[in-house]
Scaffold this motif. Structure first.
Motif, PDB file in Angstrom:
ATOM      1  N   ARG A 107       0.783  -1.192   0.183  1.00 23.28           N
ATOM      2  CA  ARG A 107      -0.272  -0.094  -0.022  1.00 23.28           C
ATOM      3  C   ARG A 107       1.019   1.346   0.138  1.00 23.28           C
ATOM      4  N   GLN A 108       2.066   1.386   0.773  1.00 25.62           N
ATOM      5  CA  GLN A 108       2.894   2.357   0.781  1.00 25.62           C
ATOM      6  C   GLN A 108       3.135   2.929  -0.902  1.00 25.62           C
ATOM      7  N   PHE A 109       3.481   1.823  -1.653  1.00 23.72           N
ATOM      8  CA  PHE A 109       3.629   2.178  -3.190  1.00 23.72           C
ATOM      9  C   PHE A 109       2.389   1.972  -4.057  1.00 23.72           C
ATOM     10  N   ASP A 110       1.191   2.093  -3.374  1.00 21.37           N
ATOM     11  CA  ASP A 110      -0.150   1.947  -4.318  1.00 21.37           C
ATOM     12  C   ASP A 110      -0.260   0.592  -5.081  1.00 21.37           C
ATOM     13  N   ALA A 111       0.368  -0.293  -4.400  1.00 19.10           N
ATOM     14  CA  ALA A 111       0.454  -1.505  -5.305  1.00 19.10           C
ATOM     15  C   ALA A 111      -0.148  -2.828  -4.529  1.00 19.10           C
ATOM     16  N   CYS A 112      -0.930  -2.515  -3.844  1.00 21.49           N
ATOM     17  CA  CYS A 112      -1.547  -3.752  -3.068  1.00 21.49           C
ATOM     18  C   CYS A 112      -2.812  -4.107  -3.908  1.00 21.49           C
ATOM     19  N   PRO A 113      -2.610  -5.321  -4.676  1.00 19.29           N
ATOM     20  CA  PRO A 113      -3.712  -5.769  -5.494  1.00 19.29           C
ATOM     21  C   PRO A 113      -4.952  -6.397  -5.030  1.00 19.29           C
ATOM     22  N   TRP A 114      -5.106  -6.066  -3.511  1.00 20.00           N
ATOM     23  CA  TRP A 114      -6.328  -6.907  -3.010  1.00 20.00           C
ATOM     24  C   TRP A 114      -7.132  -5.670  -1.955  1.00 20.00           C
ATOM     25  N   ASP A 115      -8.141  -5.883  -1.918  1.00 18.25           N
ATOM     26  CA  ASP A 115      -8.960  -4.907  -0.957  1.00 18.25           C
ATOM     27  C   ASP A 115     -10.064  -5.506  -0.540  1.00 18.25           C
ATOM     28  N   TYR A 116     -10.051  -5.760   0.501  1.00 13.50           N
ATOM     29  CA  TYR A 116     -11.369  -6.614   1.315  1.00 13.50           C
ATOM     30  C   TYR A 116     -12.308  -5.475   2.130  1.00 13.50           C
ATOM     31  N   SER A 117     -12.123  -4.290   1.735  1.00 10.76           N
ATOM     32  CA  SER A 117     -12.931  -3.292   2.505  1.00 10.76           C
ATOM     33  C   SER A 117     -14.433  -3.627   2.194  1.00 10.76           C
ATOM     34  N   ASP A 118     -14.893  -4.229   1.251  1.00  9.98           N
ATOM     35  CA  ASP A 118     -16.401  -4.552   1.313  1.00  9.98           C
ATOM     36  C   ASP A 118     -16.918  -5.920   1.738  1.00  9.98           C
ATOM     37  N   ARG A 119     -15.792  -6.674   2.211  1.00  8.74           N
ATOM     38  CA  ARG A 119     -15.956  -7.927   2.789  1.00  8.74           C
ATOM     39  C   ARG A 119     -16.335  -7.743   4.458  1.00  8.74           C
ATOM     40  N   LEU A 126      -7.296  -5.204   4.379  1.00 10.38           N
ATOM     41  CA  LEU A 126      -6.187  -6.125   3.970  1.00 10.38           C
ATOM     42  C   LEU A 126      -6.349  -7.545   4.540  1.00 10.38           C
ATOM     43  N   ILE A 127      -7.200  -7.901   5.377  1.00  9.50           N
ATOM     44  CA  ILE A 127      -7.382  -9.081   5.643  1.00  9.50           C
ATOM     45  C   ILE A 127      -8.782  -9.248   6.089  1.00  9.50           C
ATOM     46  N   THR A 128      -9.439 -10.599   5.925  1.00  8.23           N
ATOM     47  CA  THR A 128     -10.882 -10.634   6.403  1.00  8.23           C
ATOM     48  C   THR A 128     -10.767 -12.028   6.978  1.00  8.23           C
ATOM     49  N   LEU A 129     -11.519 -12.220   7.860  1.00  8.28           N
ATOM     50  CA  LEU A 129     -11.913 -13.474   8.478  1.00  8.28           C
ATOM     51  C   LEU A 129     -12.855 -14.375   7.663  1.00  8.28           C
ATOM     52  N   THR A 130     -13.263 -13.817   6.721  1.00  8.96           N
ATOM     53  CA  THR A 130     -14.235 -14.559   5.789  1.00  8.96           C
ATOM     54  C   THR A 130     -13.366 -15.730   5.125  1.00  8.96           C
ATOM     55  N   TYR A 131     -11.907 -15.253   5.116  1.00  5.06           N
ATOM     56  CA  TYR A 131     -11.199 -16.611   4.324  1.00  5.06           C
ATOM     57  C   TYR A 131     -10.453 -17.375   5.314  1.00  5.06           C
ATOM     58  N   ALA A 132     -10.776 -17.504   6.523  1.00  9.36           N
ATOM     59  CA  ALA A 132     -10.345 -18.036   7.606  1.00  9.36           C
ATOM     60  C   ALA A 132     -10.220 -19.623   7.200  1.00  9.36           C
ATOM     61  N   PRO A 133     -11.449 -20.245   6.683  1.00 11.32           N
ATOM     62  CA  PRO A 133     -11.579 -21.713   6.603  1.00 11.32           C
ATOM     63  C   PRO A 133     -10.418 -22.048   5.260  1.00 11.32           C
ATOM     64  N   GLY A 134     -10.330 -21.195   4.399  1.00 10.47           N
ATOM     65  CA  GLY A 134      -9.597 -21.459   3.123  1.00 10.47           C
ATOM     66  C   GLY A 134      -8.128 -21.305   3.694  1.00 10.47           C
TER      67      GLY A 134
END
Length: 161
Positions: A107-119, A126-134
């Protein structure tokens, strides 16, 4: 009598190098990400039967690093007879730590390819517990894959005088 190259080189088997295992982990994670995103789109979002998956080249480094850390932990935790469920929980925490820290750096370089803000259950997008089982399943699979790579041997030539 003249020596041939066969006389001076003896083949010895040794474990795969750290570099080769890192590359294998990076490629494996890269492909996992593509499969995961294609299946996620199919099942949970747009029912896209084309199965188009995507990732970023950064995932090669991120998965390679995370998997290498888990490999080292796997060996230590196996020695201590830590139960599988506890090991998988620890691997899941490692996955989240790697995802969060790499996301913060990117994110410091505006290069983070994921955004879980809608989850739901996300932290800073940057992280979501939605993916914990995965992540837990992937952590267990990482043990299997690490065990396989660590069991492989490659020939090395040893010169004899």
């Amino acid at each position: 009598m003249m020596k041939t190259s066969a006389d001076t080189n003896v083949h010895h088997l040794q474990p795969l190098s750290s570099t080769i295992r890192f590359i294998a982990y990076g490629v494996h994670g890269f492909l996992d990400e593509i499969v995961f995103t294609a299946l996620w789109q199919l099942v949970f979002e747009a029912f896209d039967p084309r199965l188009i998956g995507y990732t970023s080249l950064y995932s090669f480094i991120i998965y390679g690093t995370g998997s290498f850390i888990i490999e080292r932990l796997y060996l230590r935790l196996q020695e201590k007879d830590v139960p599988c469920i506890v090991r998988v929980f620890i691997y899941t925490l490692i996955a989240y730590a790697v995802e969060l820290s790499s996301g913060l750096v990117l994110r410091q370089f505006d290069a983070c390819p994921w955004d879980y803000s809608d989850r739901s259950l996300n932290f800073m997008g940057l992280i979501t517990l939605t993916y914990a089982p995965g992540w837990a399943l992937l952590g267990y699979w990482q043990e299997v894959f690490s065990g396989f790579l660590l069991s492989l041997r490659q020939p090395v030539k040893i010169k004899q005088n």
